[in-house]
Design an enzyme around this catalytic site. Structure first.
Site: not given
Ligand code: AMP
Ligand code: TRP
Length: 343
Positions: A114, A209, A206
């Protein structure tokens, strides 16, 4: 073996929720309600480690809460809340900032990704992010934390912080008559075919968002048409599907789509390949699109209905926060004594 029956997980309200968040996290939160006491948090304080427009932050906070509920999390039987309503998160994070070492934070790959080349110019909060995450989990002394694969390193750091706190304050913990393993050593729950969903445009990146390409991800609020179109246009190689998982090696896009199919149908990749061995993309992509729409459409319909009544969502969040605060304050009451703060 997890140390207790409590589960905690968090999702940032920063942008639209996507299929990776759903399959890697939210979908897996649901069945845990049968066997565990679950606390699911919208981590708005984590979100502001990078700039968030205030109105957009409120909208996204309600969106994550709506996704939890629409996916099948019961906010009455369990706890759904937003982090900033329970000030003990900030308080424990400060104590952990003084336990954790800067070197530990500098090693975090998410921080390095980041911050990029800009590491002198990102917020101090972005560096301290894992310390707040440890506080989220340890305030509730949660034994298990379901997350996607990208959070593994942060959970290891949470264990290191718990261990160092228990060691640094061992004498005081004993003097206060508390369990020497005051903070538990939390278990990550990272399992299944969808711990890392990749971009639909590039199987080596990956799904996220922050990807500038909307076609790279399926958003939970996408229409059925948009979902089908994105899957039809997903990047693939020209080969048909193999009959075994080992032959997906070196084919990241194929591996990703098979993984998505498996997760959406609660099957293993091997089972999916048994069914589709030898099939071309002209067969597999429409089947995947139908499945994705069948699973996601009811959720997005419920989410939209919930989002039409923001006051109801806010009431759930306030009610959850109140119950979370009761647990969190009990921990902080003890932590203040352990650290030597007069109360
Ligand atoms: P965040 O949007 O970073 O707060 O992520 C929320 C949850 O979604 C966390 O448990 C992440 O590990 C999971 N996550 C985010 N992106 C992915 C992805 N591409 N594949 C699997 N899990 C994800
Ligand atoms: N860092 C997590 C993510 O970006 C979100 C998060 C914050 C979290 N606090 C948490 C996840 C506590 C699990 C437990 O995905």
């Amino acid at each position: 073996m997890p140390v207790n029956n409590r589960v905690f997980s968090g999702i940032q309200p920063s942008g639209d929720l996507h299929l990776g968040n759903y399959l890697g996290a939210i979908r897996r939160f649901v069945p845990l309600q049968q066997t565990h006491e679950c606390i699911y948090c919208v981590v708005d304080m984590h979100a502001i480690t990078v700039w968030q427009d205030p109105d957009e932050l409120r909208r996204a906070t309600r969106e994550v809460a709506a996704a939890f509920i629409a996916a099948g999390i019961d906010p009455k039987a369990h706890i759904v809340f937003n982090q900033s309503q329970v000030m003990q998160h900030a308080e424990l994070a400060w104590v952990f900032n003084c336990v954790a070492r800067i070197g530990w934070m500098n090693r975090m790959t998410q921080f390095k990704d980041k911050a990029g080349k800009n590491s002198e110019n990102v917020s101090l909060g972005l560096l301290a992010y894992p310390s707040l995450m440890a506080a989220d989990i340890l305030l509730y002394k949660a034994g298990s934390v379901p997350v996607g694969d990208d959070q593994k390193q942060h959970l290891e750091l949470t264990r290191d912080i718990a261990q160092k706190f228990n060691n640094d304050y061992a004498a005081s913990i004993a003097a206060n008559g508390l369990d020497p393993e005051y903070f538990p050593i939390t278990e990550p729950l990272i399992a299944g075919p969808a711990t890392r969903i990749m971009s639909l445009r590039d199987g080596t990146k990956k799904m996220s968002k922050s990807d500038p390409s909307d076609a790279s991800r399926i958003s939970l609020l996408d229409t059925a048409d948009a979902i089908a179109k994105k899957i039809r246009r997903a990047t693939t190689d020209p080969e048909p599907l193999p009959d075994n998982e080992a032959d997906l090696k070196g084919r990241p896009e194929a591996d990703n789509l098979v993984g998505i199919y498996a997760a959406l149908s609660d099957r293993s990749k091997a089972e999916v390949l048994t069914e589709y061995a030898g099939a071309g993309w002209g067969t597999f992509k429409p089947a995947l699109a139908d499945l994705a729409v069948a699973v996601l459409e009811p959720i997005s319909t419920r989410m939209r209905d919930l989002l039409d009544e923001p006051d109801t969502i806010d009431a759930h969040l306030r009610d959850g926060a109140e119950r979370a605060r009761t647990i969190a304050e009990k921990t902080m009451f003890e932590v203040r004594d352990i650290v030597g703060f007069i109360r």
